[in-house]
Design a protein around this motif. Sequence first.
Motif, short mmCIF file in Angstrom:
data_model
loop_
_atom_site.label_atom_id
_atom_site.label_comp_id
_atom_site.label_asym_id
_atom_site.label_seq_id
_atom_site.Cartn_x
_atom_site.Cartn_y
_atom_site.Cartn_z
N ALA A 24 0.84 -1.20 0.00
CA ALA A 24 0.00 0.00 0.00
C ALA A 24 0.87 1.24 0.00
O ALA A 24 1.84 1.31 0.75
CB ALA A 24 -0.92 0.01 1.21
N GLY A 25 0.53 2.19 -0.84
CA GLY A 25 1.33 3.40 -0.97
C GLY A 25 2.23 3.37 -2.19
O GLY A 25 2.80 4.40 -2.58
N ALA A 26 2.40 2.17 -2.78
CA ALA A 26 3.21 2.07 -3.99
C ALA A 26 2.43 2.65 -5.17
O ALA A 26 1.20 2.77 -5.14
CB ALA A 26 3.55 0.61 -4.26
N HIS A 27 3.17 3.03 -6.21
CA HIS A 27 2.53 3.57 -7.42
C HIS A 27 2.63 2.56 -8.56
O HIS A 27 3.47 1.65 -8.54
CB HIS A 27 3.19 4.89 -7.83
CG HIS A 27 2.82 6.03 -6.92
ND1 HIS A 27 2.20 7.17 -7.38
CD2 HIS A 27 2.96 6.19 -5.60
CE1 HIS A 27 1.99 7.99 -6.36
NE2 HIS A 27 2.45 7.43 -5.27
N ILE B 18 9.25 11.20 -4.97
CA ILE B 18 10.46 10.66 -5.60
C ILE B 18 10.29 10.63 -7.12
O ILE B 18 11.21 11.00 -7.86
CB ILE B 18 10.76 9.26 -5.04
CG1 ILE B 18 11.21 9.40 -3.57
CG2 ILE B 18 11.85 8.58 -5.86
CD1 ILE B 18 11.34 8.10 -2.84
N ASP C 6 0.62 4.24 5.00
CA ASP C 6 0.35 3.97 3.59
C ASP C 6 0.11 5.27 2.82
O ASP C 6 0.57 5.43 1.69
CB ASP C 6 -0.85 3.04 3.44
CG ASP C 6 -0.59 1.66 4.05
OD1 ASP C 6 0.60 1.35 4.33
OD2 ASP C 6 -1.55 0.91 4.27
N ASN D 280 6.37 8.33 -2.47
CA ASN D 280 6.68 7.77 -3.79
C ASN D 280 6.39 8.78 -4.89
O ASN D 280 7.12 8.85 -5.88
CB ASN D 280 5.89 6.48 -4.01
CG ASN D 280 6.54 5.30 -3.27
OD1 ASN D 280 7.76 5.15 -3.30
ND2 ASN D 280 5.73 4.50 -2.60
N LEU E 16 11.18 6.98 4.07
CA LEU E 16 10.23 6.48 5.05
C LEU E 16 11.01 6.01 6.27
O LEU E 16 11.88 5.14 6.15
CB LEU E 16 9.42 5.34 4.44
CG LEU E 16 8.06 5.04 5.07
CD1 LEU E 16 7.12 6.23 4.95
CD2 LEU E 16 7.43 3.82 4.42
N ALA F 205 12.45 11.84 -0.57
CA ALA F 205 11.61 11.37 0.54
C ALA F 205 12.21 10.08 1.07
O ALA F 205 12.76 9.29 0.32
CB ALA F 205 10.18 11.13 0.06
N TYR G 252 -2.14 4.03 -7.87
CA TYR G 252 -1.48 3.73 -6.59
C TYR G 252 -2.29 2.68 -5.84
O TYR G 252 -3.47 2.44 -6.13
CB TYR G 252 -1.32 5.00 -5.77
CG TYR G 252 -2.65 5.67 -5.49
CD1 TYR G 252 -3.24 6.47 -6.46
CD2 TYR G 252 -3.33 5.45 -4.29
CE1 TYR G 252 -4.47 7.05 -6.23
CE2 TYR G 252 -4.55 6.02 -4.07
CZ TYR G 252 -5.13 6.83 -5.03
OH TYR G 252 -6.36 7.37 -4.82
N LEU H 167 5.79 0.09 -8.15
CA LEU H 167 7.06 0.67 -7.73
C LEU H 167 6.90 1.40 -6.40
O LEU H 167 6.03 2.26 -6.25
CB LEU H 167 7.54 1.65 -8.81
CG LEU H 167 8.94 2.19 -8.64
CD1 LEU H 167 9.97 1.08 -8.73
CD2 LEU H 167 9.21 3.24 -9.73
N ASP H 168 7.71 1.02 -5.45
CA ASP H 168 7.75 1.71 -4.17
C ASP H 168 9.20 2.09 -3.91
O ASP H 168 9.97 1.32 -3.34
CB ASP H 168 7.19 0.84 -3.05
CG ASP H 168 7.00 1.62 -1.76
OD1 ASP H 168 7.96 2.29 -1.34
OD2 ASP H 168 5.90 1.58 -1.19
N SER H 169 9.57 3.27 -4.37
CA SER H 169 10.97 3.70 -4.27
C SER H 169 11.39 3.89 -2.83
O SER H 169 12.56 3.74 -2.49
CB SER H 169 11.17 5.00 -5.03
OG SER H 169 10.61 4.91 -6.32
N LEU H 170 10.44 4.24 -1.97
CA LEU H 170 10.76 4.45 -0.56
C LEU H 170 11.29 3.19 0.08
O LEU H 170 12.16 3.23 0.94
CB LEU H 170 9.49 4.86 0.21
CG LEU H 170 8.96 6.25 0.00
CD1 LEU H 170 7.59 6.36 0.64
CD2 LEU H 170 9.90 7.27 0.61
N ARG H 171 10.72 2.06 -0.32
CA ARG H 171 11.08 0.81 0.33
C ARG H 171 11.77 -0.15 -0.62
O ARG H 171 11.93 -1.33 -0.32
CB ARG H 171 9.81 0.19 0.94
CG ARG H 171 9.33 0.97 2.16
CD ARG H 171 7.94 0.58 2.61
NE ARG H 171 6.89 1.09 1.72
CZ ARG H 171 5.60 1.09 2.02
NH1 ARG H 171 5.19 0.63 3.20
NH2 ARG H 171 4.71 1.55 1.18
N ALA I 163 3.34 6.87 2.38
CA ALA I 163 4.13 6.15 1.38
C ALA I 163 3.69 6.57 -0.02
O ALA I 163 4.52 6.82 -0.90
CB ALA I 163 3.96 4.65 1.57
N ARG I 164 2.39 6.67 -0.20
CA ARG I 164 1.90 7.13 -1.50
C ARG I 164 2.49 8.51 -1.83
O ARG I 164 2.97 8.76 -2.93
CB ARG I 164 0.37 7.21 -1.47
CG ARG I 164 -0.19 7.74 -2.77
CD ARG I 164 -1.69 8.01 -2.70
NE ARG I 164 -2.11 8.66 -3.94
CZ ARG I 164 -3.27 9.28 -4.11
NH1 ARG I 164 -4.15 9.30 -3.12
NH2 ARG I 164 -3.58 9.84 -5.24
#
Lengths: 87, 977, 416
Positions: free
Chosen positions: B898-901, C138, C128, C135, C146, C144, B917, B950-954, C131-132
């Motif tokens: 969740a939160g990925a694009h 970025i 979440d 992302n 997390l 950003a 997303y 794609l979830d660049s954060l993680r 995170a959205r």
Amino acid sequence: MRLTCPLCGPRDRREFYYYGAADYLDRPAADAAPEAWDAYLHLRDNIAGPVRDLWYHDQGCGSWLVVDRDTVSHEMLSVRAVAEDRA
Amino acid sequence: MRIEGKGLIDRSQTLGFRFDGVEHVGFEGDTLASALLASGQRLIGRSFKYHRPRGLVFAGSEEPNGLVTVRRDGAGVPNVRATMQELHQGLEADSQNRWPSLRFDAMQVNDLFAPFLGAGFYYKTFMWPRAFWEGLYEPLIRRAAGLGRLPQEPEVAPYEKVWAHCDLLVIGAGPAGIMAALTAARAGADVILADEDARPGGRLLAETHEVGGQPGPAWVAAAMAELRDLGVRVMPRTTVTGAYDDGTFGALERVALHLARPGDLPREAFWRIVARRAVLAAGAQERLIAFPGNDRPGVMAAGAVRAYLNRWGVAAGSRVAVFTNNDDGHRTARDLHAAGIEVTALIDARADARLDAPFQVLRGAKVLGTEGRLALKSVTVETDHGTRRVPADCLAVSGGWNPAVHLACHHGARPWWREEIAAFVPPHPGKPGTVPGLIPCGAAAGVFSTAGCLADGQRAGLEALAALDRAGEPAPLPEAEDAPVRVTPLWEVRGEGRAFLDMANDVTTKDVRLAATEGFTSVEHMKRYTTQGMALDQGRGSNVAALAVLAEATGQSVPATGTTTYRPPFTPVSIAAMGAGGRGKGFAPERLTTSHRAALDRLAPMIEAGLWYRPSHFPRTGEPTWKEACDREVATVRSRVGICDVSTLGKIDVQGPDAAAFLDFVYTNTMSTLSPGRVRYGLMLREDGMVMDDGTCARLGEGHFLITTTTAAAGQVMRHLDFVAQALRPDLDLRAISVTEAWAQFAVTGPKARRLLDGILDQPLDEMAFMACRDVQLHGVAARLFRISFSGEEGYEVAVPARYGNALYRDLVARAEAMGGCAYGMEALNVLRIEKGFLTHAELHGRTTAFDLGLQGLMSRKKDFIGRAASERPGLSGPDRQQLVGLKATGRGDAVLAGAHLFPQGAEPVPMNDLGYVTSACWSPTLGLSIGLGFLRDGRTRHGERLQLLDSLRGVDVTVEVTAPVFYDPDGVRMRG
Amino acid sequence: MRYSGFKVLTEGFSGNRGWTRAWREPEPKAEYDIVIIGGGGHGLSTAYYLARNHGLRNIAVLEKGYLGGGNVGRNTTIVRANYFLPGNQEFYSHSLKLWEGLEAELNYNVMHSQRGLINLFHSDGQRDAFARRGNAMISQGDDAELLDRAAVRRLLPYLDFDNARFPVQGGLLHRRGGTARHDAVAWGYARGADRLGVDLIQNCEVTGIDTAGGRVTGVQTTRGAIRARKVGIVVAGRSGQVAAMAGMRLPVESHVLQAFVTEGLKPAIDHVISFGMGHFYISQSDKGGLVFGGDLDFYASYAARGNLPMVEHVMEAGMTLMPMIGRARVLRSWGGIMDMTPDGSPIIDRTPVEGLFIDCGWNYGGFKAVPASGWCMAHLMATGEPHEVARRFRLDRFATGHLLDEEGTGSQHNLH
């Protein structure tokens, strides 16, 4: 800031929820032109001075209130129940 | 140095205290400032910018220099005004902004660099190279700036907030305030008298004046006794800090800061005082005169020198010079002389000063400079006959007095200039921006004699009574001094060296002139450019002088130059006091369900759901993390039966002949066609066409509905229904009320749900259709049963009056466990609903439309409803919208997050290519893969497509397959069966 | 005059007698090519970029009070690019890039400090949502990260991790986020515009907008009539009043937002911290004051001052999040007038009157937008076409439903 609820008496502002200009009372007819809906939902006179707006006695009696108020001085000019106004 | 026989201190009560580790002794009735001064401690701090040695200037809350750190409740409290800290046994205070010591402060080199550190210098430099700003310059500036140090330890001492209501709030217990309170209280008004000082009396405590033939303090004591007899609430140590709307005032009471052992007492209390009328009798503040070297320790306000002498029996020096431009300064010289202290010179800037004195008087003379390193030794005086040096270890300066107009200006009105007293006085009542119902009087209104204050206080009291519709009598006033105000403005003596205006921020007259030269000629520009008046004392002792200097530099008058805005608080207020009650869990109410205890008994970790607490999962042995418990709970619900408390969902009871028509108007779909005993899913929009909430609508009887809302939107929906009923559809006859807390409601769901219910119902269930509801009896209790499901299994929700919730929940769980079932928590609930594609506020996040959710079918075309018109705007539907889809991980071990694009496979991950997303995701134990829900541009046409998630954060980059947003039992066979 | 460390030194040695005015004080001319109404941050940056990017010189900025006297001098100074909706994200990203070169551009130290901004979250759902957002940041080319609870604890050890009502689960760190010295931004743009020939006219209140045949022809002011071929309304806080002079109603309601500063303290808080659950955000100024604020007072107001309920709420949020703050004392509170739009996003657009343009509706996010707002408004006024990073800030988007609602609270002005 204090409002005098017609049912509950003078109460602190924190008991109330503010909604916005009393324009929200004048809901256009279902088949009204889009411009009428745009005006109803979005456009505001936004006067610096006496205005009429809508508050809700959230932590009290649940009355919706029509409040005449001054946006420059914060003076409360009058508070009436919407239901009374509409009856 | 103490003077025998002077002062209101109790010399029988000695109090030991430490300053910078050194032991001192003072007396009961001392402030830290008076005790330090009595001990000969001239140097008390280092200045903000130049680290210049500084000593006390004032005796009250306007003190700019006497800021210390006081040890309290296990940590150092920074920036305490020594003048406001009452002395108590064991008090420990330390000086600030110095290293390694107060006498030898390494940062005093700053003073040598003063030519380069003038007003606004930092705007003109530190720009190159760019990386040096954050790396070097800024950290240096930050370390040098600031005064006290804020400890990292949490503030754990108790604080309180309190309400009070009264007819009349009198602010200030000097002669004017006392007389106003007496006048009002004698007429029966309900009065609060608040004063910043520990002891009422105001200037009467600091002067030798008699009132009504007795010493000032004696008259005050008698008046206070009468006020108490009249029932007046006297609040010492209470600073009224702000004037807010409709007679509400903020006030800070220092409840226990003067106690050696405060125990459980709140350290401070923040009061909200609601007053029908208020009298502002806050007195006046002396102002200084700017001359070179005027910040040397030993240069003090003349009125403060008098206060230290008369109230605390402390001589601020042994050889004192006085520098004044007004008659009030003479009093300091006279009182000092009478107390046996040598007055080395009275320097009056006025050539025509009227005075007979047994000490040297220099008329038409000005102080040009001061000498001494860490303390004053002498002053250089310019006279008609040339300059001369006057020995002095204290210079008492009076530049006149400023009425304390602040509270009268808190609503935006500006004070006006009265030429004859050379001071700003409160704005005329009734002018725009004045505080309604606030009556200034006494010195706060520019009336400076004691007799004048008494009379004006009575006038204010009578005025308040008249406004309160009470009859008041003017009483005979006690006799008191009635000296006229004689002042000739003198703001600055120009000479070699820096003359300080704002000592707390190290602003000099040169800074103000530089600002004017550079075009910062508006008073607000000058303030902001020089930081004049922006320090701890808010420029209370210096602002007027600063704008007079600005006025001179710009060739304007003082009133034309004007003042800056007066804003609360009048004196700084601790965040602990204004935020009392917020610490820890006090910040927001905690809402607990009736099963809370039972869930804790089962060791369920509780998580926040809005204001509610709900169980995350119910751990069992052998389940190392929430995930194993969640997987088991899901599997148990799918195979046997699970119990979940769903009481947090909003429940609104709607009754009346027009209830059905009303619901037709607030839901997009039609509820009037629902038969009694049936339940329907309903969708509500906001009037702007976006989805507000979803839930169920049960028709309990012909004119009786019970609707549910999501937990998050319960309050919003109730408010909305009240609005529609009262404001938009007053033609409809109905009542709606929240019954959320009245009912405990539990989901019983899974293939064995019916068998479980049969065990507790007084009458076993016969057929009960999906989406039906009925009244039932269980264990002899009237209850409601709904056949609805948020899990996708055969499901029921049973509701009982809340008082039976605890017992019923425990009973249901015990019975479930006996059948191989279990209690399940939020994690499992979430997995179950994602598998079914049911929505929560992860999807209903306020930007989604019915179209986005694929719920266009619920938008009735046959009626008007809230949100219908706006939902027809072109931007709210169409292929450019992102639509709800299901997402499946395609690779082994891949997770939907969740939160990925979402991007087309192989496309560059830039906003232009961003297709959508993920809103919700989970591991589905039922399907054995990771799944999710999300919004995807034109998503309904893309089922079966593969996309890059794609979830660049993680650091997640996987391929997912787009599906319909329902993964489990898409035809609903299990749910309906 | 060029500012530099060397200049400060030489002036210091020569008695600081050589400093000159930061900007001229010209009399208004009878006619300009372009008149900008409003000498706040956005108006000044618009004028600056009109001159700098488009080579225009005959420009006046009309300010009814003193330059920078509105919200640019009355905010909590936060600069960030952490939006997630297309339309907003590219705009704020552009703005942050302009911030990053602003000192060199203006030869004025606006003290832009990229100390890092941390948005805290307290639940899986909030994580979440962040995170959205992260992302999206970025993919926009911004930064950003997390953070989990432990990482937040390392950065902000003074938060109450054990006892808070909404325990911190983690945060979204935006390292390029930070603060700037608010007044300096106004003064820097003012000085820059002045040096390019723009007339900055203070104490000049616009009292009317003149039109002829659907075209703007000039303005009436307290210092006389001024003719202009193009007029820009850049008066957030007063947008409704000025727009009304041209017969327009705006999708704006004015609200009061309060903010607070404490007494000066040695460095205690090194980041910008945003605590969404408590509507609370805080940073520490270079002078040492803790600068913090919360939500709107929630009633329409032009009073530029607020009331105690929100004051107390903000303090309570501070106490639950970082109870060390209790020992700090609030020195001053203030209120700014916010142009609140129904979706929380701004407007930079043409108006129905030819030659009249409007830049308004900054809600409470206008400060960080100052550079890009001026950049894009200047582009629009000079070329007649919206700048590509501001093309969604249309006046008619409410009518068409192409909303930019980051908060998701819908068409109620005060909820954004």
